[in-house]
Design an enzyme around this catalytic site. Structure first.
Site, PDB file in Angstrom:
ATOM      1  N   GLY A 139      41.170   8.020  -6.462  1.00  0.00           N
ATOM      2  CA  GLY A 139      41.746   7.067  -6.465  1.00  0.00           C
ATOM      3  C   GLY A 139      40.898   5.892  -5.587  1.00  0.00           C
ATOM      4  N   HIS A 142      37.513   1.468  -8.530  1.00  0.00           N
ATOM      5  CA  HIS A 142      36.796   0.451  -8.651  1.00  0.00           C
ATOM      6  C   HIS A 142      35.993   0.434  -9.836  1.00  0.00           C
ATOM      7  CE1 HIS A 142      33.631   3.407  -7.729  1.00  0.00           C
ATOM      8  NE2 HIS A 142      34.268   3.699  -6.488  1.00  0.00           N
ATOM      9  N   GLY A 144      33.199   1.520 -10.670  1.00  0.00           N
ATOM     10  CA  GLY A 144      32.370   2.762 -11.183  1.00  0.00           C
ATOM     11  C   GLY A 144      33.522   3.622 -11.820  1.00  0.00           C
ATOM     12  N   HIS A 145      34.705   3.860 -11.204  1.00  0.00           N
ATOM     13  CA  HIS A 145      35.520   4.748 -12.095  1.00  0.00           C
ATOM     14  C   HIS A 145      35.985   4.149 -13.511  1.00  0.00           C
ATOM     15  CE1 HIS A 145      36.807   5.234  -7.755  1.00  0.00           C
ATOM     16  NE2 HIS A 145      36.448   6.460  -8.065  1.00  0.00           N
ATOM     17  N   LYS A 259      26.389   8.794  -9.711  1.00  0.00           N
ATOM     18  CA  LYS A 259      26.699   8.594  -8.298  1.00  0.00           C
ATOM     19  C   LYS A 259      26.608   9.789  -7.719  1.00  0.00           C
ATOM     20  CE  LYS A 259      28.283   5.974  -4.807  1.00  0.00           C
ATOM     21  NZ  LYS A 259      29.071   7.017  -4.136  1.00  0.00           N
ATOM     22  N   GLN A 263      26.988  16.829  -7.612  1.00  0.00           N
ATOM     23  CA  GLN A 263      28.318  17.173  -8.168  1.00  0.00           C
ATOM     24  C   GLN A 263      28.254  17.267  -9.682  1.00  0.00           C
ATOM     25  OE1 GLN A 263      32.408  15.422  -6.786  1.00  0.00           O
ATOM     26  NE2 GLN A 263      32.138  14.440  -8.791  1.00  0.00           N
ATOM     27  N   MET A 294      28.670   1.206  -6.241  1.00  0.00           N
ATOM     28  CA  MET A 294      30.274   1.000  -5.905  1.00  0.00           C
ATOM     29  C   MET A 294      30.813   2.519  -5.405  1.00  0.00           C
ATOM     30  SD  MET A 294      32.016  -1.510  -7.942  1.00  0.00           S
ATOM     31  CE  MET A 294      31.459  -2.988  -8.347  1.00  0.00           C
ATOM     32  N   SER A 295      31.597   2.245  -4.276  1.00  0.00           N
ATOM     33  CA  SER A 295      32.113   3.500  -3.744  1.00  0.00           C
ATOM     34  C   SER A 295      33.583   3.062  -3.058  1.00  0.00           C
ATOM     35  CB  SER A 295      31.310   4.069  -2.670  1.00  0.00           C
ATOM     36  OG  SER A 295      31.818   4.844  -1.744  1.00  0.00           O
ATOM     37  N   ARG A 297      34.539   4.159  -0.300  1.00  0.00           N
ATOM     38  CA  ARG A 297      34.011   3.958   1.324  1.00  0.00           C
ATOM     39  C   ARG A 297      33.343   2.801   1.636  1.00  0.00           C
ATOM     40  NH1 ARG A 297      33.211   9.908   0.180  1.00  0.00           N
ATOM     41  NH2 ARG A 297      34.570  11.016   1.641  1.00  0.00           N
TER      42      ARG A 297
HETATM   43  P1  AMP Z   1      35.571   9.813  -6.664  1.00  0.00           P
HETATM   44  O1  AMP Z   1      37.089   9.159  -6.594  1.00  0.00           O
HETATM   45  O2  AMP Z   1      34.769   9.060  -5.569  1.00  0.00           O
HETATM   46  O3  AMP Z   1      35.844  11.374  -6.335  1.00  0.00           O
HETATM   47  O4  AMP Z   1      34.816   9.601  -7.762  1.00  0.00           O
HETATM   48  C1  AMP Z   1      35.516   9.956  -8.970  1.00  0.00           C
HETATM   49  C2  AMP Z   1      34.450  10.152 -10.057  1.00  0.00           C
HETATM   50  O5  AMP Z   1      33.965   8.577 -10.170  1.00  0.00           O
HETATM   51  C3  AMP Z   1      33.272  10.958  -9.800  1.00  0.00           C
HETATM   52  O6  AMP Z   1      32.824  11.445 -10.921  1.00  0.00           O
HETATM   53  C4  AMP Z   1      32.285   9.975  -9.425  1.00  0.00           C
HETATM   54  O7  AMP Z   1      30.926  10.371  -9.475  1.00  0.00           O
HETATM   55  C5  AMP Z   1      32.545   8.504 -10.056  1.00  0.00           C
HETATM   56  N1  AMP Z   1      31.975   7.375  -9.565  1.00  0.00           N
HETATM   57  C6  AMP Z   1      32.326   7.054  -7.914  1.00  0.00           C
HETATM   58  N2  AMP Z   1      31.549   5.959  -7.925  1.00  0.00           N
HETATM   59  C7  AMP Z   1      30.906   5.605  -9.070  1.00  0.00           C
HETATM   60  C8  AMP Z   1      30.147   4.587  -9.361  1.00  0.00           C
HETATM   61  N3  AMP Z   1      29.504   3.739  -8.625  1.00  0.00           N
HETATM   62  N4  AMP Z   1      29.551   4.639 -10.611  1.00  0.00           N
HETATM   63  C9  AMP Z   1      29.876   5.561 -11.347  1.00  0.00           C
HETATM   64  N5  AMP Z   1      30.596   6.502 -11.179  1.00  0.00           N
HETATM   65  C10 AMP Z   1      31.297   6.638 -10.035  1.00  0.00           C
END
Ligand code: AMP
Length: 394
Positions: A139, A142, A144-145, A259, A263, A294-295, A297
């Site tokens: 959740g 952003h 990236g998601h 990113k 994983q 993008m993150s 965090r």
């Molecule tokens: P998370 O919510 O951080 O667990 O991320 C969910 C998915 O989105 C994971 O597969 C991450 O690698 C991907 N993700 C997070 N940030 C980015 C980003 N900046 N660019 C591309 N994918 C991302």
């Protein structure tokens, strides 16, 4: 002239887009258009411009922009793009919240999953199972998601996004409690990119019953990566929750971001080792204009920390420059150039690791040949915020 309806039925990728304008007065107009046939007569179009439009829509699979394009495409020339966008906007507002379906328990999701069917280009439901794309997330969505979700949207009949902050992948001193949780806003974003199925378990117990004992342990291989060493137990937590989610959602394709480089390698390993029947798709890292990956965090960063954070990607670009300048480069030199660049920024409080690894296995490399390439990853703290990033050398 008071009963004019535009109705618009979007039925997914490669679907029929139908727009009807119906007037009940003497200018009675009926306009039907499809992306493939453009079967619109121009006299009908002119009268369409004159009417006040009331909208009744099912936009569950279409983004605002695609609706606007469709409207413009079908009614051009009387409809300008901005008029079309206004039409699309009004329509979307009036249908908000009815479209994203949120499932809060595993049984609830499973019931809905059983009913998913393929739909043909005329919108007819077929007795065939659809291709299901799946994007697991924690959740606080952003861009990236969203890039993964949009790609999944293009490549599948149906897309499921999961939103679950998984406690078992957080260490005892990590940010589990303060991790951003904003389901309502996430659903609005999901709606904008046309995702209608969200699996968002309502509690930790709805994923892990009190009798839960089984886990997926990728073992020493991943525990010994630099990320594994700095987050003990993290990869076991990720492996277990992703395996559970894949079993629940049963996707045709699952999407992960580069990113989180280790994983991605881990998930491919699990799918191969456990003979799971799905494709893993890895999307590029999406960055801010200044290069910061993008993150979720990034929201923790103060203004000054945020200004300092682009040093992370700059340091990785230095590694790429060095790699490109030689036929073979030692990992020590790559690590050194990254560390030295990071150290130029006083707000980089701690460099947890810089690592040069195989793209396929994440095993550490001592040197990098041009032909083979590598992945350079790092974790550092800007202020108190731990950020990770990587660059693929190829
Ligand atoms: P998370 O919510 O951080 O667990 O991320 C969910 C998915 O989105 C994971 O597969 C991450 O690698 C991907 N993700 C997070 N940030 C980015 C980003 N900046 N660019 C591309 N994918 C991302």
């Amino acid at each position: 002239m008071n009963n004019k309806i535009i109705s618009h039925h979007g039925r997914g990728f490669l679907s029929l887009i139908e727009i009807h304008v119906v007037c009940t007065d003497m200018m009675c107009t009926s306009v039907h258009g499809t992306r493939s046939s453009r079967n619109i007569s121009s006299s009908n179009i002119v009268s369409a411009k004159l009417v006040r439009l009331k909208l009744r829509c099912d936009f569950s699979r279409l983004t605002l922009t695609s609706i606007a394009y469709a409207v413009q495409f079908l009614f051009f020339p009387p409809f300008t793009m901005s008029a079309a966008a206004a039409v699309a906007c009004t329509a979307r507002r009036s249908t908000m919240s009815a479209m994203v379906k949120v499932y809060r328990t595993v049984p609830e999701f499973r019931e809905a999953r059983k009913l998913l069917r393929k739909v043909d280009t005329d919108g007819k439901i077929l007795p065939l199972l659809p291709d299901v794309g799946f994007v697991p997330t924690m959740g606080a969505l952003h861009r990236g998601h969203l890039s993964l979700l949009k790609r999944a949207r293009q490549e599948n009949d149906v897309v499921v996004c999961s939103i679950f902050v998984n406690p078992t992948q957080f260490g005892p001193n990590e940010d589990l409690d303060r991790y951003p949780r904003q389901l309502e806003r996430d659903c609005e974003l999901l709606q904008e990119v046309g995702i209608e199925h969200v699996f968002a378990p309502s509690s930790v117990e709805s994923m892990y019953s009190k009798y839960h004992v089984t886990s997926v342990d990728p073992g020493i291989c991943f525990e010994q990566t630099e990320e594994g060493k700095s987050r003990p137990g993290h990869f076991k937590g990720v492996a277990t929750v992703v395996t559970k989610l894949l079993n629940i959602v049963q996707p045709t394709r699952a999407y992960f971001g580069q990113k989180d480089a280790a994983q991605c390698v881990l998930i491919r390993r699990i799918v191969n080792d456990l003979n799971m029947s799905l494709d893993i798709v890895v999307g590029d890292t999406v960055r801010e204009d200044d290069g910061l990956a993008m993150s979720s965090r990034n929201a923790y960063l103060s203004t000054s920390e945020r200004s300092a954070a682009p040093i992370i990607y700059q340091s990785l670009l230095k590694a790429r420059e060095l790699f490109q300048s030689k036929e073979c480069v030692s990992s020590c030199d790559l690590i050194d150039v990254v560390e030295q660049t990071l150290k130029t920024q006083p707000l980089v409080r701690e460099i947890q690791y810089v690592s040069v690894d195989s793209r396929e296995t994440m095993q550490t490399l001592t040197k990098v040949h041009h032909q083979e390439g590598a992945i350079v990853s790092l974790a550092c703290k800007i202020g108190s915020v731990r950020l990770i990033d990587n660059i693929v050398l190829q």
